[in-house]
Design a protein around this motif. Structure first.
Motif, PDB file in Angstrom:
ATOM      1  N   LYS A   6       0.846  -1.148   0.034  1.00 40.58           N
ATOM      2  CA  LYS A   6      -0.087   0.048  -0.033  1.00 40.58           C
ATOM      3  C   LYS A   6       0.759   1.344  -0.101  1.00 40.58           C
ATOM      4  O   LYS A   6       0.732   2.186  -0.838  1.00 40.58           O
ATOM      5  CB  LYS A   6      -0.861   0.180   1.362  1.00 40.58           C
ATOM      6  N   ASN A   7       1.902   1.219   0.835  1.00 41.09           N
ATOM      7  CA  ASN A   7       2.759   2.398   0.625  1.00 41.09           C
ATOM      8  C   ASN A   7       3.553   2.780  -0.517  1.00 41.09           C
ATOM      9  O   ASN A   7       3.631   3.890  -0.915  1.00 41.09           O
ATOM     10  CB  ASN A   7       3.877   2.079   1.837  1.00 41.09           C
ATOM     11  N   VAL A   8       3.893   1.690  -1.177  1.00 42.12           N
ATOM     12  CA  VAL A   8       4.597   1.694  -2.498  1.00 42.12           C
ATOM     13  C   VAL A   8       3.435   2.388  -3.353  1.00 42.12           C
ATOM     14  O   VAL A   8       3.915   3.184  -4.133  1.00 42.12           O
ATOM     15  CB  VAL A   8       4.956   0.354  -3.034  1.00 42.12           C
ATOM     16  N   VAL A   9       2.318   1.900  -3.492  1.00 41.11           N
ATOM     17  CA  VAL A   9       1.283   2.547  -4.417  1.00 41.11           C
ATOM     18  C   VAL A   9       1.147   3.735  -4.160  1.00 41.11           C
ATOM     19  O   VAL A   9       0.976   4.762  -5.036  1.00 41.11           O
ATOM     20  CB  VAL A   9      -0.041   1.500  -4.277  1.00 41.11           C
ATOM     21  N   LYS A  10       1.060   4.082  -2.863  1.00 42.58           N
ATOM     22  CA  LYS A  10       0.820   5.729  -2.332  1.00 42.58           C
ATOM     23  C   LYS A  10       2.067   6.375  -2.812  1.00 42.58           C
ATOM     24  O   LYS A  10       1.755   7.692  -3.473  1.00 42.58           O
ATOM     25  CB  LYS A  10       0.513   5.579  -1.088  1.00 42.58           C
ATOM     26  N   GLU A  11       3.124   6.108  -3.018  1.00 44.19           N
ATOM     27  CA  GLU A  11       4.431   6.706  -3.180  1.00 44.19           C
ATOM     28  C   GLU A  11       4.455   6.823  -4.753  1.00 44.19           C
ATOM     29  O   GLU A  11       4.704   8.182  -5.156  1.00 44.19           O
ATOM     30  CB  GLU A  11       5.603   6.001  -2.628  1.00 44.19           C
ATOM     31  N   GLU A  12       3.811   5.809  -5.492  1.00 45.90           N
ATOM     32  CA  GLU A  12       3.816   5.885  -6.776  1.00 45.90           C
ATOM     33  C   GLU A  12       2.860   6.876  -7.306  1.00 45.90           C
ATOM     34  O   GLU A  12       2.891   7.671  -8.246  1.00 45.90           O
ATOM     35  CB  GLU A  12       3.754   4.532  -7.522  1.00 45.90           C
ATOM     36  N   SER A  13       1.627   6.944  -6.700  1.00 47.59           N
ATOM     37  CA  SER A  13       0.636   7.790  -6.746  1.00 47.59           C
ATOM     38  C   SER A  13       0.931   9.313  -6.454  1.00 47.59           C
ATOM     39  O   SER A  13       0.590  10.028  -7.465  1.00 47.59           O
ATOM     40  CB  SER A  13      -0.666   7.464  -5.879  1.00 47.59           C
ATOM     41  N   GLU A  14       1.630   9.563  -5.549  1.00 42.83           N
ATOM     42  CA  GLU A  14       2.172  10.838  -5.254  1.00 42.83           C
ATOM     43  C   GLU A  14       3.021  11.534  -6.633  1.00 42.83           C
ATOM     44  O   GLU A  14       3.030  12.574  -6.925  1.00 42.83           O
ATOM     45  CB  GLU A  14       2.791  11.082  -3.967  1.00 42.83           C
ATOM     46  N   LYS A  15       3.729  10.464  -7.021  1.00 44.86           N
ATOM     47  CA  LYS A  15       4.734  10.906  -8.067  1.00 44.86           C
ATOM     48  C   LYS A  15       3.954  11.078  -9.322  1.00 44.86           C
ATOM     49  O   LYS A  15       4.293  11.818 -10.240  1.00 44.86           O
ATOM     50  CB  LYS A  15       5.785   9.811  -8.331  1.00 44.86           C
ATOM     51  N   ILE A  16       2.924  10.230  -9.606  1.00 42.78           N
ATOM     52  CA  ILE A  16       2.274  10.618 -11.033  1.00 42.78           C
ATOM     53  C   ILE A  16       1.111  11.580 -10.967  1.00 42.78           C
ATOM     54  O   ILE A  16       0.353  11.807 -12.004  1.00 42.78           O
ATOM     55  CB  ILE A  16       1.882   9.164 -11.470  1.00 42.78           C
ATOM     56  N   GLY A  17       0.694  11.587  -9.736  1.00 41.92           N
ATOM     57  CA  GLY A  17      -0.540  12.762  -9.565  1.00 41.92           C
ATOM     58  C   GLY A  17      -1.746  11.907  -9.240  1.00 41.92           C
ATOM     59  O   GLY A  17      -2.204  10.694 -10.020  1.00 41.92           O
ATOM     60  N   PHE A  18      -2.575  12.614  -8.659  1.00 43.76           N
ATOM     61  CA  PHE A  18      -4.106  12.036  -8.000  1.00 43.76           C
ATOM     62  C   PHE A  18      -4.888  11.686  -9.589  1.00 43.76           C
ATOM     63  O   PHE A  18      -5.478  10.596  -9.558  1.00 43.76           O
ATOM     64  CB  PHE A  18      -4.958  13.160  -7.373  1.00 43.76           C
ATOM     65  N   GLY A  19      -5.073  12.689 -10.449  1.00 43.38           N
ATOM     66  CA  GLY A  19      -5.864  12.477 -11.692  1.00 43.38           C
ATOM     67  C   GLY A  19      -5.571  11.293 -12.369  1.00 43.38           C
ATOM     68  O   GLY A  19      -6.243  10.362 -12.799  1.00 43.38           O
ATOM     69  N   LYS A  20      -4.049  11.217 -12.559  1.00 43.05           N
ATOM     70  CA  LYS A  20      -3.638  10.000 -13.567  1.00 43.05           C
ATOM     71  C   LYS A  20      -3.797   8.567 -12.785  1.00 43.05           C
ATOM     72  O   LYS A  20      -4.295   7.895 -13.434  1.00 43.05           O
ATOM     73  CB  LYS A  20      -2.286  10.248 -13.782  1.00 43.05           C
ATOM     74  N   ARG A  21      -3.661   8.635 -11.313  1.00 42.04           N
ATOM     75  CA  ARG A  21      -3.735   7.375 -10.583  1.00 42.04           C
ATOM     76  C   ARG A  21      -5.363   6.987 -10.741  1.00 42.04           C
ATOM     77  O   ARG A  21      -5.608   5.877 -11.035  1.00 42.04           O
ATOM     78  CB  ARG A  21      -3.287   7.701  -9.239  1.00 42.04           C
TER      79      ARG A  21
END
Length: 135
Positions: A6-21
């Motif tokens: 879950k932490n890895v997914v959240k870290e990746e999400s922060e890098k790519i942006g909310f809308g894209k995620r």
């Protein structure tokens, strides 16, 4: 999903942006029925996409700053349902939106998080459908 995943997914999400995620989550899940038994129509896919994105837009407009779509929680559903109730939306509309967000919650590994519609509103009658017998 483990806490580390879950932490890895959240870290990746922060890098790519909310809308894209959010778009990634929707795209990965939108074509199937809730029980994954069949594909759904393009109209249903589009309705789900619009409701989900509109819900997050409403949350953002109200000051909720989710870092990732998977941060969607019950408190957000409470806010949305009460907002819709105050706006005077039809019971069937509120129920449909809650149902779509229940499905979205299962996509983010939070199956069972969304409770029955009457749990979220101040007046259960605001989500009670009425039927007329036709003879």
């Amino acid at each position: 999903m483990s806490e580390g995943e879950k932490n890895v997914v959240k870290e990746e999400s922060e890098k790519i942006g909310f809308g894209k995620r959010l778009k990634e989550i929707i795209t990965a899940n939108i074509v199937s029925a809730s029980d994954k038994s069949r594909k759904i129509s393009f109209a249903t896919q589009e309705k789900r996409r619009k409701v989900i994105t509109a819900c997050f837009a409403e949350l953002k407009a109200a000051g909720y700053r989710l870092k990732d779509p998977s941060d969607f929680a019950n408190r957000h559903m409470v806010f949305l349902a009460r907002k819709w109730e105050q706006e005077g939306l039809e019971p069937s509309t509120i129920q449909n939106k809650i149902s779509i967000m229940r499905l979205f919650s299962s996509w983010i590994n939070k199956k069972g998080m969304i409770l029955p519609p009457e749990t979220y509103v101040s007046d259960p009658a605001s989500v009670a459908r009425t039927y007329v017998a036709v003879s």
